[in-house]
Design a protein around this motif. Structure first.
Motif, PDB file in Angstrom:
ATOM      1  N   CYS A  39      64.145   2.370  50.481  1.00  0.00           N
ATOM      2  CA  CYS A  39      65.502   2.432  49.936  1.00  0.00           C
ATOM      3  C   CYS A  39      65.840   1.095  49.270  1.00  0.00           C
ATOM      4  CB  CYS A  39      66.515   2.786  51.023  1.00  0.00           C
ATOM      5  SG  CYS A  39      67.014   1.399  52.056  1.00  0.00           S
ATOM      6  N   GLU A  40      66.797   1.129  48.389  1.00  0.00           N
ATOM      7  CA  GLU A  40      67.131  -0.077  47.627  1.00  0.00           C
ATOM      8  C   GLU A  40      67.560  -1.221  48.540  1.00  0.00           C
ATOM      9  OE1 GLU A  40      69.709   0.498  44.326  1.00  0.00           O
ATOM     10  OE2 GLU A  40      68.769   2.368  43.704  1.00  0.00           O
ATOM     11  N   ALA A  41      68.278  -0.912  49.626  1.00  0.00           N
ATOM     12  CA  ALA A  41      68.743  -1.965  50.524  1.00  0.00           C
ATOM     13  C   ALA A  41      67.577  -2.638  51.233  1.00  0.00           C
ATOM     14  CB  ALA A  41      69.724  -1.387  51.543  1.00  0.00           C
ATOM     15  N   CYS A  42      66.609  -1.842  51.696  1.00  0.00           N
ATOM     16  CA  CYS A  42      65.467  -2.415  52.396  1.00  0.00           C
ATOM     17  C   CYS A  42      64.606  -3.254  51.445  1.00  0.00           C
ATOM     18  CB  CYS A  42      64.627  -1.313  53.040  1.00  0.00           C
ATOM     19  SG  CYS A  42      65.449  -0.512  54.443  1.00  0.00           S
ATOM     20  N   GLU A  43      64.417  -2.772  50.221  1.00  0.00           N
ATOM     21  CA  GLU A  43      63.655  -3.557  49.256  1.00  0.00           C
ATOM     22  C   GLU A  43      64.379  -4.852  48.898  1.00  0.00           C
ATOM     23  OE1 GLU A  43      62.415  -1.381  45.834  1.00  0.00           O
ATOM     24  OE2 GLU A  43      60.715  -0.516  46.923  1.00  0.00           O
ATOM     25  N   ALA A  44      65.692  -4.774  48.777  1.00  0.00           N
ATOM     26  CA  ALA A  44      66.465  -5.983  48.486  1.00  0.00           C
ATOM     27  C   ALA A  44      66.316  -7.003  49.607  1.00  0.00           C
ATOM     28  CB  ALA A  44      67.938  -5.622  48.285  1.00  0.00           C
ATOM     29  N   ARG A  45      66.270  -6.524  50.854  1.00  0.00           N
ATOM     30  CA  ARG A  45      66.085  -7.433  51.983  1.00  0.00           C
ATOM     31  C   ARG A  45      64.734  -8.140  51.913  1.00  0.00           C
ATOM     32  NH1 ARG A  45      66.287  -3.992  55.794  1.00  0.00           N
ATOM     33  NH2 ARG A  45      64.180  -4.027  56.637  1.00  0.00           N
ATOM     34  N   ALA A  46      63.696  -7.398  51.519  1.00  0.00           N
ATOM     35  CA  ALA A  46      62.373  -8.017  51.396  1.00  0.00           C
ATOM     36  C   ALA A  46      62.362  -9.049  50.273  1.00  0.00           C
ATOM     37  CB  ALA A  46      61.326  -6.938  51.143  1.00  0.00           C
ATOM     38  N   ARG A  47      62.993  -8.743  49.150  1.00  0.00           N
ATOM     39  CA  ARG A  47      63.058  -9.715  48.055  1.00  0.00           C
ATOM     40  C   ARG A  47      63.865 -10.938  48.467  1.00  0.00           C
ATOM     41  NH1 ARG A  47      64.135  -4.940  45.080  1.00  0.00           N
ATOM     42  NH2 ARG A  47      66.337  -5.529  44.885  1.00  0.00           N
TER      43      ARG A  47
ATOM     44  N   LEU B 248      70.938  -9.559  48.037  1.00  0.00           N
ATOM     45  CA  LEU B 248      71.574  -8.811  49.127  1.00  0.00           C
ATOM     46  C   LEU B 248      73.000  -8.376  48.805  1.00  0.00           C
ATOM     47  CD1 LEU B 248      70.441 -10.790  52.308  1.00  0.00           C
ATOM     48  CD2 LEU B 248      69.484  -8.684  51.371  1.00  0.00           C
ATOM     49  N   GLU B 249      73.542  -8.853  47.715  1.00  0.00           N
ATOM     50  CA  GLU B 249      74.957  -8.594  47.436  1.00  0.00           C
ATOM     51  C   GLU B 249      75.328  -7.114  47.490  1.00  0.00           C
ATOM     52  OE1 GLU B 249      78.298  -9.489  43.969  1.00  0.00           O
ATOM     53  OE2 GLU B 249      76.395 -10.564  43.972  1.00  0.00           O
TER      54      GLU B 249
END
Length: 1023
Positions: free
Chosen positions: A168-176, A193-194
């Motif tokens: 999901c976009e949120a999980c990928e954003a967390r990894a980035r 993370l915004e």
């Protein structure tokens, strides 16, 4: 698990387990169902059971169990793919990522095996036509873990477009974000993370995981309010969960590095069971490292012998647990290093342990126990501001010579300087010891007066009277009749305002003739003359003002407390008359400080008795006098009263500015407790004025100050107001986190005498009044038993629970909300206002229905209806009945139609059967009926009766129009829903478009831009 004989029994067991809370118990049942399914011999049943098992492991955090369960599922896929429905087939490919993470997080799995798994994933994705972005995500995770080739692996993953199997976009954003945080690029990481942190992007793991990851970067960038909010919201979501092991560790680390070690210890005790969780080794290492960061900080501050929460089975001290955790974590890190062939994992652990505190103390706004038992005295730093300024106040110089000490004490005392107390302490000690022979009767009278003042501060009224009487005796012997008279006036005043006096008006009336006589006596003394010098004359005049001031205080008490309104009015007039006379005489005597002091009393009274304009004038004049006298130590209180007066005129921005000035410019010698009142009033003014971030910060500071002062009630009430500000700011999860810390806090000390508390009453006046008023509105009761009169503490607790319940509903946690509503109902049962029970039981019924606890919902509804017979709260009941109707359909489908319609009919009967009550209680009776019609339309459409649904929706629209509510969103939602039914269920696209076109034209003609935009969006979608 055994005994299944049909597919239906298997699927029924799976559905039942699906509704259980995530955790190891749910996973254990899923294991039993999967084993039984394989024995049953039906591939479709087995597939579903194994898919549910993988999901259960994800919820329990048992990542080491992924590979075996998935191997069973993959064999079925290879043998019989037709046994998988579309969703289950999708999960097969999705679970490749979970298994990869599980293998990476288990140190016994060789790197070659992990690389082989990723290669297998690539092959299968390619064969199935899936994009390879998730494969590159696995390769990046591996590179990041071993610390080799991360930059290239990151670019190969992050620059690829998302595909169907992407996280999901949120999980990928967390990894980035993690990639940038690890490289010191906090701003760039937080930018990733915004969307998650502001609620736009969520999933089962989000936003709580990203909030935990963002904690330290937010602090490093000085975004302390955001860090506080992230901690409060995230911790309540991860607390005690094995699947959130690493996140719990990050919260412990955050507490250690922000001056919140005491809260860290509380969190540690709340998560003791997590020490025994070993089914996710890498997450366990992250957790243990966070624990060790906290423990090392505590040990370094001298708390090594302090008890703390550790693994179950024994008691622990900080020192003991540190040694145990360090040994376990070091061994675990060594296992990963051995597997990886480098020290990357232990290096990251060492870097976390080497961190130093980021800020001296970040106020989190929640109560924490005070740390005790330090072997060394740790620093207790404060952020800048008046607290810091107070600590920088120059030390008071104590004269060695006794005569000089006396002169300095009396000088500072006349100026009401806060340093006088410290010198009085020295004087009292020396007067009772080595310098006892140096006392004359006048000084003994001064000492007795000071002791009376101290006893008054403690409300020790008998001691107050004794000390003033002793002072009068000393002054009599000294030949100072003016001071004798002043002491006798003080005795009368203190008797008249004693807290235990039941009838304030009678007490004042009894004292008044004697006060009149004292006024005549002091006038006679002044008229007789014969004073030694001008200083003696001026002192006699001051004593007359003391008599006048005693009359002011005596009149003020019944003006505030008299039970009879006529008595209050009479004594209010006397109070105003006496203050006016005192001011005139003080001006005539050229004693401006007495003018300023009585102006403060006048401003306080007017500000809290509906004359804020007069209060403003009095406060401003007092400020000018103190400025001309160069008495900066008095300015903070006068500014507080000015802030109260401005807030009373709804000039909240000016009030906030005035109070902030009062705090920031407070004299260094001012007692920090005096500033607490300013913080509370500043928070309230900011809240009312819409400056919500300021309100949150200020309430948080005030609450911590009240904790230190031992005012539990004030601290709880202030945090409740902080939760209100957080809710209005849209931070409902943060508000709920604060409220959850309050519900079980024992509240004491709520019955303070406000008329004697000076500024305390003013600072908390608005909040306290709203607490009681809101509790009157929000709570419930209608039992026929004897009435019980709730304390302010009980009313505040009910309000907190009611707010918590509504917050939990907003967070889609109806089970927890129902528990709180039931607590409220039980608490208010028997209170003087019986409608409280009606409302609480109705809200509980609605929440229980949303939680699909139908037995509980029906019981709560019956309780509400019974209470409603004697104490109606129709709006609460009709809302609950609408909720129950909707959930009946959600739960039972078309089979729930009869029950759902029954609830809506009952709502109509309540409204029509009590027309007068309904007219008073509803904002609009027509709007409530419109809401019931809308719900009925939804119910009928869900049950497959679209024509009937449209009839109800059209009735709803017409009802909104009738009382003039044609612009509100629910009306346009009814139109929109009717068009959707026509277009989809009835296949009448032309009719749907015509309906929308007509409504859009009407909205535009009426100037209802938002409504027109809502309908136009749907109209465009139907082209």
């Amino acid at each position: 698990m055994s005994g299944f004989s049909t597919r239906e029994e298997f699927f029924g067991a799976l559905r039942e387990n699906r509704d259980r809370a995530a955790g190891r118990a749910k996973a254990a049942i899923a294991e039993e169902i999967a084993d039984a399914a394989e024995s049953f011999g039906d591939d479709e049943v087995t597939v579903t059971a194994l898919v549910e098992l993988m999901s259960a492991y994800h919820g329990s955090g048992e990542s080491v169990k992924y590979p075996v369960a998935f191997a069973r599922l993959l064999r079925l896929w290879d043998r019989n793919p037709k046994a998988f429905d579309d969703w289950e087939a999708h999960r097969v490919f999705w679970y490749f990522k979970w298994v990869g993470s599980g293998l990476l997080g288990t140190p016994e799995v060789p790197l070659d095996a992990i690389r082989g798994w990723i290669a297998e994933m690539r092959k299968r994705y390619q064969a199935a036509g899936h994009g390879l972005q998730p494969v590159y995500g696995q390769l990046y995770a591996l590179a990041d873990h071993v610390g080799e080739g991360e930059e290239l692996a990151y670019e190969l993953w992050a620059t690829r477009g998302r595909v169907r199997m992407s996280d999901c976009e949120a999980c990928e954003a967390r990894a980035r974000a993690g990639y940038f945080f690890d490289r010191g690029q906090d701003e760039r990481g937080l930018a990733e993370l915004e969307p998650t942190l502001d609620g736009r992007s969520t999933c089962d793991e989000e936003p709580q995981s990203s909030q935990a990851r963002a904690l330290l970067p937010l602090v490093r960038l000085g975004r302390l309010d955001d860090a506080r909010g992230a901690h409060l919201a995230s911790y309540r979501a991860v607390r005690g969960k094995e699947s959130e092991l690493a996140e719990v560790g990050r919260h412990l680390e955050f507490c250690a590095l922000t001056g919140n070690e005491a809260r860290g210890l509380e969190l540690l005790a709340q998560n003791r069971t997590l020490f025994g969780f070993t089914a996710s080794p890498l997450n366990r290492l992250d957790f243990l490292t966070g624990v060790e960061v906290l423990l090392r900080r505590l040990a370094g501050a001298g708390y090594g012998a302090t008890p703390c929460g550790g693994p179950l089975g024994r008691e622990w001290t900080v020192e003991e647990l540190t040694a145990s955790v360090a040994a376990d974590a070091e061994a675990l890190a060594a296992r990963f290093d051995a597997r990886n062939g480098n020290a990357a994992v232990s290096g990251r652990r060492a870097a976390r342990l080497a961190q130093r505190p980021l800020v001296p103390e970040l106020n989190l706004g929640v109560r924490s126990a005070v740390l005790e038992g330090a072997e060394t005295a740790p620093a207790v730093p404060h952020a800048g501001g008046p607290a810091a300024a107070a600590s920088q106040a120059p030390a008071t110089v104590v004269p060695d010579d006794f005569a000089e000490l006396v002169a300095e004490v009396l000088r500072l005392d006349r100026h009401t300087h806060p340093s006088s107390k410290e010198l009085w302490d020295v004087l009292l000690e020396r007067a009772a010891g080595p310098d006892a022979d140096k006392l004359d009767d006048v000084l003994r009278g001064e000492i007795a007066t000071e002791r009376a003042s101290r006893a008054h501060g403690k409300r020790e009224w008998d001691e107050v009277g004794r000390c003033f009487a002793e002072a009068a005796e000393h002054y009599e012997r000294a030949g100072r009749p003016d001071r004798v008279i002043a002491s006798e006036a003080r005795i009368l005043w203190s008797r008249a305002i004693r807290g235990e006096e039941a009838d304030a008006a009678s007490a004042a009336a009894e004292a008044w003739p004697a006060l009149d006589a004292l006024l005549e006596r002091i006038d006679a003394v002044l008229a007789a003359g014969g004073f030694a010098d001008a200083e003696a004359l001026q002192d006699a005049r001051i004593q007359k003002l003391v008599v006048r001031q005693s009359r002011v205080f005596t009149a003020r008490n019944p003006a505030l407390r008299a039970e009879d309104p006529a008595d209050r009015a009479h004594w209010a007039e006397m109070f105003k008359q006496e203050t006016g006379t005192l001011i005139a005489e003080a001006e005539a005597f050229a004693i401006p400080q007495r003018v300023a002091l009585v102006l403060e009393s006048l401003a306080e009274y007017d500000a809290t008795h509906d004359d804020p304009v007069a209060a403003e004038a009095a406060a401003r004049r007092a400020i000018e006098i103190f400025r001309s006298l160069e008495w900066p130590w008095r300015m903070h209180r006068a500014r507080m009263l000015l802030g109260l007066a401005l807030a009373g005129q709804e000039r909240y921005g000016e009030a906030v500015q005035t109070l902030q000035t009062g705090i920031s410019e407070a004299h260094p010698a001012v007692d920090p407790e005096e500033l607490t009142h300013l913080y509370r009033l500043l928070g309230e003014s900011a809240l009312q004025g819409g400056e919500l971030a300021t309100a949150v910060r200020t309430f948080a500071e005030a609450a911590v100050r009240l904790d230190r002062e031992g005012d539990t009630f004030g601290a709880v009430e202030t945090r409740w107001r902080m939760s209100n500000a957080l809710s209005l700011q849209g931070q409902v999860a943060d508000a709920v986190a604060v409220l959850e810390t309050l519900v079980d806090t024992p509240i004491a000390g709520e019955d303070q005498d406000s008329e004697e508390a000076g500024a305390t009453a003013e600072a908390g006046a608005t909040a306290e009044a709203e607490t009681e008023a809101d509790a009157e509105t929000e709570s419930q009761d209608a039992s026929p038993g004897p009435r019980k009169h709730p304390t302010r503490a009980a009313m505040l607790t009910v309000q907190i629970r009611a707010d918590l319940a509504r917050g939990l509903l907003a967070l889609d946690e109806p089970r927890a909300a129902a528990v709180e509503f039931l607590h409220v109902a039980d608490a208010v049962d028997g209170w003087p206002d019986p409608s409280r029970l009606t409302a609480a039981a109705a809200e509980a019924a609605g929440a229980l229905a949303l939680a699909r606890n139908w037995d509980g919902a029906r019981a709560a509804l019956a309780r509400a209806l019974a209470a409603n017979e004697t104490a109606p709260r129709i709006p609460d009941l009709t809302e609950a009945l609408r909720d129950m109707a909707g959930e009946a359909m959600n739960t039972h489908g078309a089979e729930g139609l009869e029950e759902a319609l029954g609830y809506l009919e009952q709502a109509d009967r309540l409204r029509t059967g009590n027309p007068e009550v309904a007219r008073v209680q509803f904002v609009s009776v027509d709007v409530d009926e419109a809401q019931v019609c809308y719900t009925r339309g939804w119910v009928l459409n869900t049950a497959g009766r679209p024509e009937d649904a449209i009839v109800e929706l059209e009735r709803s629209v017409a009802l909104y129009d009738r009382p003039g509510f044609s612009e509100i969103p629910p009306r346009y939602e009814a139109i929109r829903f009717a068009a959707i039914i026509e277009f989809r269920a009835l296949n009448r696209p032309a009719a749907a478009k015509a309906r929308l076109d007509e409504a859009i034209a009407e909205a535009e003609a009426a100037g209802h831009a938002d409504g027109a935009a809502t309908l136009r969006k749907l109209r465009d979608a139907l082209r």
